[in-house]
Design a protein around this motif. Structure first.
Motif, PDB file in Angstrom:
ATOM      1  N   GLU A 151       0.816  -1.212   0.000  1.00  0.00           N
ATOM      2  CA  GLU A 151       0.000   0.000   0.000  1.00  0.00           C
ATOM      3  C   GLU A 151       0.856   1.270   0.000  1.00  0.00           C
ATOM      4  N   VAL A 152       1.967   1.244   0.698  1.00  0.00           N
ATOM      5  CA  VAL A 152       2.847   2.416   0.716  1.00  0.00           C
ATOM      6  C   VAL A 152       3.340   2.714  -0.699  1.00  0.00           C
ATOM      7  N   ARG A 203       1.899   1.906  -3.505  1.00  0.00           N
ATOM      8  CA  ARG A 203       0.765   2.406  -4.300  1.00  0.00           C
ATOM      9  C   ARG A 203       0.500   3.876  -4.005  1.00  0.00           C
ATOM     10  N   LYS A 204       0.611   4.252  -2.744  1.00  0.00           N
ATOM     11  CA  LYS A 204       0.402   5.663  -2.379  1.00  0.00           C
ATOM     12  C   LYS A 204       1.513   6.544  -2.939  1.00  0.00           C
ATOM     13  N   ALA A 214       0.981   7.151  -6.546  1.00  0.00           N
ATOM     14  CA  ALA A 214      -0.180   8.007  -6.827  1.00  0.00           C
ATOM     15  C   ALA A 214       0.124   9.501  -6.667  1.00  0.00           C
TER      16      ALA A 214
END
Length: 140
Positions: A103-104, A106-107, A110
């Protein structure tokens, strides 16, 4: 001098330091000092933050990293160290994003305000820190 991108160099130095397992400029300075002579963590922090530093510091960092002579000058002029060749880590034409592992990442990917190269650099830093943390936990 005009055309020298000290922030770019600082980013590559910090990235390489993390990948080599030196979590802090203090540990990094100690390792360089043992091998190549005194260098301060404050000077290395200034370099990583994009502040111009002396030629002796640059040569010690270049040598410690095992970069070819002149690599730092090439980075300052917009070049990339061979180990960070975009072809090796950039997204393929078939995909708009790299292989994001958590998730890190992906963030980080983004954050559209950052260039693709900067996002890839931050993802690599995250991976290096995660690997170092996992290694410390494994050792005890």
């Amino acid at each position: 001098m005009a055309g020298q991108d000290w922030k770019r160099l600082g980013s590559f130095v910090a990235r390489k330091r993390f990948e080599m397992g030196y979590e802090t400029p203090i540990a990094f300075a100690e390792a360089i000092s043992e091998r190549l002579g005194d260098i301060s963590d404050r000077t290395l922090t200034r370099l990583e933050n994009g502040t111009r530093v002396g030629r002796t510091t640059l040569l010690k960092v270049e040598t410690f990293f095992g970069w070819d002579p002149g690599m730092i000058d090439r980075i300052l002029a917009g070049g990339t160290p061979p180990e960070y060749n975009r072809a090796a880590s950039a997204p393929t034409a078939a995909s708009d994003e790299p292989d994001l592992q958590d998730e890190v990442e992906r963030k980080l990917w983004a954050i559209s305000e950052l260039s693709e190269e900067d996002r890839l650099t931050y993802i690599q830093l995250h991976r290096a820190r995660h690997a170092a943390h996992s290694e410390r936990r494994r050792k005890g």
